[in-house]
Structures are given as structure tokens and as C-alpha cells.
Design a protein around this motif. Sequence first.
Motif, PDB file in Angstrom:
ATOM      1  N   GLN A 182       0.826  -1.203   0.000  1.00  0.00           N
ATOM      2  CA  GLN A 182       0.000   0.000   0.000  1.00  0.00           C
ATOM      3  C   GLN A 182       0.866   1.261   0.000  1.00  0.00           C
ATOM      4  OE1 GLN A 182      -3.256   0.192  -0.463  1.00  0.00           O
ATOM      5  NE2 GLN A 182      -3.338  -2.058  -0.616  1.00  0.00           N
ATOM      6  N   ASP A 195      -0.548   5.386 -18.260  1.00  0.00           N
ATOM      7  CA  ASP A 195      -1.932   4.898 -18.285  1.00  0.00           C
ATOM      8  C   ASP A 195      -2.502   4.830 -19.701  1.00  0.00           C
ATOM      9  OD1 ASP A 195      -2.525   4.066 -15.779  1.00  0.00           O
ATOM     10  OD2 ASP A 195      -3.609   5.864 -15.152  1.00  0.00           O
ATOM     11  N   ARG A 225       2.302   5.809 -13.278  1.00  0.00           N
ATOM     12  CA  ARG A 225       0.921   5.555 -13.703  1.00  0.00           C
ATOM     13  C   ARG A 225       0.380   6.695 -14.540  1.00  0.00           C
ATOM     14  NH1 ARG A 225      -2.332   1.503 -11.515  1.00  0.00           N
ATOM     15  NH2 ARG A 225      -3.792   2.373 -13.050  1.00  0.00           N
ATOM     16  N   ALA A 226       0.675   7.914 -14.140  1.00  0.00           N
ATOM     17  CA  ALA A 226       0.186   9.061 -14.908  1.00  0.00           C
ATOM     18  C   ALA A 226       0.797   9.088 -16.304  1.00  0.00           C
ATOM     19  CB  ALA A 226       0.499  10.357 -14.163  1.00  0.00           C
ATOM     20  N   LEU A 268       2.116   1.999  -3.518  1.00  0.00           N
ATOM     21  CA  LEU A 268       1.137   2.643  -4.397  1.00  0.00           C
ATOM     22  C   LEU A 268       1.084   4.154  -4.181  1.00  0.00           C
ATOM     23  CD1 LEU A 268      -1.848   0.118  -4.193  1.00  0.00           C
ATOM     24  CD2 LEU A 268      -0.001   0.228  -5.889  1.00  0.00           C
ATOM     25  N   GLN A 269       1.533   4.624  -3.026  1.00  0.00           N
ATOM     26  CA  GLN A 269       1.488   6.057  -2.729  1.00  0.00           C
ATOM     27  C   GLN A 269       2.807   6.767  -3.031  1.00  0.00           C
ATOM     28  OE1 GLN A 269      -1.474   7.326  -2.005  1.00  0.00           O
ATOM     29  NE2 GLN A 269      -2.214   5.194  -2.103  1.00  0.00           N
ATOM     30  N   GLN A 270       3.820   6.023  -3.443  1.00  0.00           N
ATOM     31  CA  GLN A 270       5.116   6.635  -3.719  1.00  0.00           C
ATOM     32  C   GLN A 270       5.019   7.587  -4.913  1.00  0.00           C
ATOM     33  OE1 GLN A 270       7.953   6.367  -1.966  1.00  0.00           O
ATOM     34  NE2 GLN A 270       6.899   5.052  -0.493  1.00  0.00           N
ATOM     35  N   PRO A 271       5.693   8.734  -4.867  1.00  0.00           N
ATOM     36  CA  PRO A 271       5.641   9.679  -5.996  1.00  0.00           C
ATOM     37  C   PRO A 271       6.102   9.060  -7.309  1.00  0.00           C
ATOM     38  CG  PRO A 271       6.577  10.726  -4.055  1.00  0.00           C
ATOM     39  CD  PRO A 271       6.440   9.274  -3.716  1.00  0.00           C
ATOM     40  N   HIS A 272       7.152   8.207  -7.269  1.00  0.00           N
ATOM     41  CA  HIS A 272       7.630   7.627  -8.519  1.00  0.00           C
ATOM     42  C   HIS A 272       6.605   6.663  -9.122  1.00  0.00           C
ATOM     43  CE1 HIS A 272       9.638   5.461  -5.092  1.00  0.00           C
ATOM     44  NE2 HIS A 272       9.003   4.444  -5.644  1.00  0.00           N
ATOM     45  N   PHE A 273       5.835   5.968  -8.260  1.00  0.00           N
ATOM     46  CA  PHE A 273       4.813   5.084  -8.817  1.00  0.00           C
ATOM     47  C   PHE A 273       3.658   5.902  -9.385  1.00  0.00           C
ATOM     48  CE2 PHE A 273       0.897   2.592  -8.511  1.00  0.00           C
ATOM     49  CZ  PHE A 273       1.240   1.512  -9.310  1.00  0.00           C
ATOM     50  N   ARG A 274       3.267   6.946  -8.688  1.00  0.00           N
ATOM     51  CA  ARG A 274       2.178   7.790  -9.203  1.00  0.00           C
ATOM     52  C   ARG A 274       2.574   8.454 -10.521  1.00  0.00           C
ATOM     53  NH1 ARG A 274      -1.014  10.943  -4.364  1.00  0.00           N
ATOM     54  NH2 ARG A 274      -1.830   9.090  -3.322  1.00  0.00           N
ATOM     55  N   ASP A 275       3.814   8.895 -10.610  1.00  0.00           N
ATOM     56  CA  ASP A 275       4.286   9.498 -11.870  1.00  0.00           C
ATOM     57  C   ASP A 275       4.273   8.468 -12.993  1.00  0.00           C
ATOM     58  OD1 ASP A 275       4.662  11.874 -10.558  1.00  0.00           O
ATOM     59  OD2 ASP A 275       6.836  11.654 -10.344  1.00  0.00           O
TER      60      ASP A 275
END
Length: 312
Positions: free
Chosen positions: A170, A186, A182-183, A173-180
Amino acid sequence: MQPADCLVSQAAGGNSLQHQVIPHKAPAHCGVGAVAQFSIGTDNPVVDSRIMQAFRSIHLPRRRSCDQNPRRTQMMMTTRAFMAGMGAAVLGLCTAPPVLAQTSTRSLIRWAELDIDPAQLASFKAAAQALKEAVLRTEPGVAVYHAVSEADNPGRIHVLEMYDDAEVYQAHLQQPHFRDFRATTDKMVTGRLLHDVVAVRLGAKARLSASPLVRIAKLEIDPAQLQAYEAAVSEEIDDSIRLEPGVLTIYAVASADRRSQLRFFEIYADEAAYRQHLESPHFKKYVETTKPMIASRRLFETRPLFLGLRQR
């Protein structure tokens, strides 16, 4: 033949131990001393540790008076001790357990299948590689982060991830590198399947080769014979990791909601190691034993995008 003061012994699996006697300059009133140096070249840290413990227990004797032939004295003092140490080392090699990366009962394993837009595949691979490097650099709770593409369908990506527990996942999933990531990716992903899986048997060496060969497989097992199959495949995985230097990883996992559906992620040092594995007695035994237990089988050749292991 090796020089008398440099003895090399081959142990199981091609591992080598080297022993060299180095004269130790002592005052004239002391006996001639000798220092023994050892270097270990195995692929098994458990074996390395046992060998070092065996040799550290050796106490080289010292003569009470000087000999006019110091080289002969050194050899007489160390040969008997070295042979005793070698016996202990070989015993350690024979009795050391395989290096198994078994996860704890809290570990979380995910297997994802992604379909990527062929026109954006190169961009996706670059973004995925950057993500892997960031994950292994900053997330110590991530043990395995592997991604491969199917050889016959390069746009189909398989991702295998192992986390120490659900909380680590969990947080990932909140890490900045993972969010970047996915963005960024996607819109490149045209299909996504996430599989919750549980470990059947996870066998791995501590290191990977420079150019590994990766195979994946999907098996459906007769539910009535599932327990017998899991026992047979666990034995085969343990033997492969323990006996074959070129077998680097065999992960066997099952669908969390359907244990009879198994997936395999296998890493070999190279093509030759894979071919040798197919001819090994333990693999042939596994094939014969489990043939009536397997309802269906699909094998996939792959091309690695990246193979990421937490540093031990």
C-alpha cells in the motif's frame, strides 16, 4: 598440476576454494610461522558462510625451533591442517540447504499482465525501467520487481512483484515515482489484469547473471491431486536451486482464489543452463511424476525488460 603451495580443490557445482601459504617473517628466536589465505568462489552464501567457519576454526601449528628449510617447514605445518579444513568445507557443501527465498506468511505477491500499445512500447519500457530503479533504491520492503515481455507478443508484459507485507504494498502505491509512472503510462496500457497469488515454492539464488534467460508457464492442476503435485514441484525446485549453478530462480505461485491454477517464473543463467536443466535427473523425475496431475500447460518464451532483486 598446481604448485605445492597453491592447492585448488573443486567442490560440488563447480565451486572452487583456493588455499595459499604465505611465509610469515618472525624473529629468529621464534618458530617459522605461516599465514593461510582463502578465497571462496561459490554462488551460495550459505555455503560460503559454512566454508569460512570451517577454515577459521583451523589453528596452524608453530614450530618451537627454526628449521633450516622454512619452505619445507611451512608445508609440513599446513598440509595436514589444510586437508582437515577441506574435509570440513566439503561437509558444509554437502549439508548446506538450498538458498530459498521463501517469503513469510505476511508477504504479498502480485502478478500483473499488461497489454501495451505497440506504437508506445519503447516509451513504456523506458518509464518502467526508471520506476524499477526508483523502487529498488527507495523501497526496502520490495523484495522482487521483475518484468518481461512475451517473445511472440512483445506488447504483452508480465510483472512479478513481491512485498514484505500488505502495508509495504500500500505504501508503494502512494510513492511519488509510482504515481508518476501511472500518470505517464496509463494511456499506453490497453489492457490490465492483476492476479493475487500465493507462494507454492519460491527458490532463488542471491544473484542473477548478466544475460539471463527467462521462461514463464501457466499450469492447471487436477484439484484432486493438487497436494501431491505441490510436494513434487517443491522437491524439484529445491533440487534445481541446490544442484544446478545455472538455475537462478524458480518461483511457483498459485491463484489466491483457485489454488489449482499455477504460474511459474523461471530465470536461468543462459540458454545452455536451461537446456541442461531439462536433462537433469530431478527434472525428468518431476515430469514423469506429475504428468497425470497436469490438466493443461502453456509455456512462454520471454524477453526481460528488467529483473530487480533487493540487495541482501
